[in-house]
Design an enzyme around this catalytic site. Structure first.
Site, PDB file in Angstrom:
ATOM      1  N   GLU A  40       0.944  -1.205   0.107  1.00  0.00           N
ATOM      2  CA  GLU A  40      -0.110   0.020  -0.069  1.00  0.00           C
ATOM      3  C   GLU A  40       0.814   1.040  -0.251  1.00  0.00           C
ATOM      4  O   GLU A  40       2.053   1.081   0.662  1.00  0.00           O
ATOM      5  CB  GLU A  40      -0.910  -0.011   1.306  1.00  0.00           C
ATOM      6  CG  GLU A  40      -1.850   1.102   1.599  1.00  0.00           C
ATOM      7  CD  GLU A  40      -2.260   1.279   2.700  1.00  0.00           C
ATOM      8  OE1 GLU A  40      -1.921   0.829   3.546  1.00  0.00           O
ATOM      9  OE2 GLU A  40      -3.633   2.019   2.923  1.00  0.00           O
ATOM     10  N   LYS A 117      -9.799   2.153  -2.131  1.00  0.00           N
ATOM     11  CA  LYS A 117      -9.922   1.453  -0.631  1.00  0.00           C
ATOM     12  C   LYS A 117     -11.089   1.771   0.033  1.00  0.00           C
ATOM     13  O   LYS A 117     -11.341   3.159   0.022  1.00  0.00           O
ATOM     14  CB  LYS A 117      -8.535   2.070   0.172  1.00  0.00           C
ATOM     15  CG  LYS A 117      -8.477   1.408   1.589  1.00  0.00           C
ATOM     16  CD  LYS A 117      -7.147   1.845   2.193  1.00  0.00           C
ATOM     17  CE  LYS A 117      -7.084   1.408   3.754  1.00  0.00           C
ATOM     18  NZ  LYS A 117      -6.007   1.775   4.434  1.00  0.00           N
ATOM     19  N   CYS A 152      -5.115  -3.088   3.150  1.00  0.00           N
ATOM     20  CA  CYS A 152      -4.601  -2.918   4.540  1.00  0.00           C
ATOM     21  C   CYS A 152      -5.869  -3.000   5.598  1.00  0.00           C
ATOM     22  O   CYS A 152      -6.376  -3.833   5.992  1.00  0.00           O
ATOM     23  CB  CYS A 152      -3.920  -1.345   4.599  1.00  0.00           C
ATOM     24  SG  CYS A 152      -2.651  -1.546   6.084  1.00  0.00           S
TER      25      CYS A 152
HETATM   26  N1  LIG Z   1      -2.705   1.781   6.514  1.00  0.00           N
HETATM   27  C1  LIG Z   1      -3.548   1.326   7.153  1.00  0.00           C
HETATM   28  O1  LIG Z   1      -4.840   0.980   6.689  1.00  0.00           O
HETATM   29  C2  LIG Z   1      -3.075   0.876   8.541  1.00  0.00           C
HETATM   30  C3  LIG Z   1      -4.293  -0.282   9.414  1.00  0.00           C
HETATM   31  C4  LIG Z   1      -3.811  -0.326  10.680  1.00  0.00           C
HETATM   32  O2  LIG Z   1      -2.953   0.198  11.009  1.00  0.00           O
HETATM   33  C5  LIG Z   1      -4.619  -1.456  11.457  1.00  0.00           C
HETATM   34  O3  LIG Z   1      -5.545  -1.893  10.934  1.00  0.00           O
HETATM   35  O4  LIG Z   1      -4.191  -1.712  12.618  1.00  0.00           O
END
Ligand SMILES: NC(=O)CCC(=O)C(=O)O
Length: 270
Positions: A40, A117, A152
């Site tokens: 990502e 996303k 993510c």
């Molecule tokens: N970039 C993200 O989506 C980080 C997600 C995260 O840190 C978490 O779900 O814990």
């Protein structure tokens, strides 16, 4: 199938442009793979909030161009991770919304899919306020398997993955910039999504530290039975794995739990 997950080091000491060229060279080295996966927001770092706007690009911007060429040079399917996408303005203002947008290229370098996303991370700050949310599930048909794409923080939302499975996904691809602080959640959730959906999970994170946030790395490939086929350490690396796409169908036939879903349950009576 052979997949290579490129766990890129994302540190502020390297310019976005030189990282782009370095990553393209790494993709070209994966010509033996069928599918290559990047993390990502690897141009900026997932927690470098200020850089989202500064380094935002249109869908068919510099990262698109460099990655389309890298995919066709290597002759691979390329999930090129995500970019901070500046969408065209829809209301006459100078700037459109920002999205966290993943790009998937075919081996001839054509754009096969773009996924914005859906679940933005940060609660009342960061990505959650700086970026707009996507609203569409995305699958990509490869000759050997159908990819379902998520990004993510999406990993925490099982209903999104069920939606992908209902749309035919067999291999769930999750680029991420997951912090070291919550590494145990990352590996646990990757295995959970694989077991409950009886699907492969290919989850590719970043290495390094950006915006003061040490990254977990630990990219991971899990099979439809929940077994970890490969897991990286925390540094920059290429995690290569061979997997059998037919195992999704055999797992779903031999242990047909997905057929026992009870949809549309009524809420409890008060
Ligand atoms: N970039 C993200 O989506 C980080 C997600 C995260 O840190 C978490 O779900 O814990």
């Amino acid at each position: 199938m052979r997949a290579s997950l490129i766990q890129i080091g994302v540190d502020e000491g390297e310019s976005v442009d030189s990282r782009r060229q370095r990553v393209a060279a790494l993709v070209r080295e994966q010509a033996e793979a069928d599918l290559v996966v990047l993390p990502e927001l690897w141009t900026t770092g997932a927690f470098a909030y200020q850089a989202f706007a500064d380094e935002a690009e249109p869908l068919e911007g510099p990262t698109f161009e460099v990655m389309a060429k890298a995919a066709s040079d290597a002759g691979v399917w390329l999930h090129a991770g995500s970019i901070p996408e500046r969408a065209p303005s829809t209301d006459g203002s100078d700037e459109g919304a920002l999205y966290n947008t993943s790009l998937v290229f075919s081996p001839s370098g054509e754009l096969a899919a773009a996924y914005r996303k859906i679940h933005r991370f940060g609660f009342d700050k960061g990505e959650a306020v700086l970026m707009a949310a996507g609203g569409d599930l995305v699958t990509v048909r490869l000759p050997e398997t159908t990819l379902g794409v998520a990004t993510c923080y999406d990993l925490r939302f099982p209903e999104l993955f069920r939606g992908l499975v209902d749309a035919g996904a067999q291999t769930l691809v999750v680029p991420a910039g997951w912090p070291e602080r919550r590494r145990s959640h990352w590996t646990l959730l990757a295995r959970a999504r694989a077991v409950e959906n009886q699907a492969y999970v290919l989850a590719c994170g970043t290495a390094g530290t950006h915006a003061g946030v040490p990254q977990a790395g630990h990219s991971i490939v899990v099979d439809p039975w929940g077994e970890v086929l490969a897991e990286a350490g925390s540094g920059e690396t290429v995690l290569t794995v061979e997997f059998d796409p037919a195992k999704v169908a055999t797992t779903r036939e031999q242990f047909p739990a997905l057929k026992d879903r009870m949809l549309g349950l009524a809420p409890p009576r008060r």
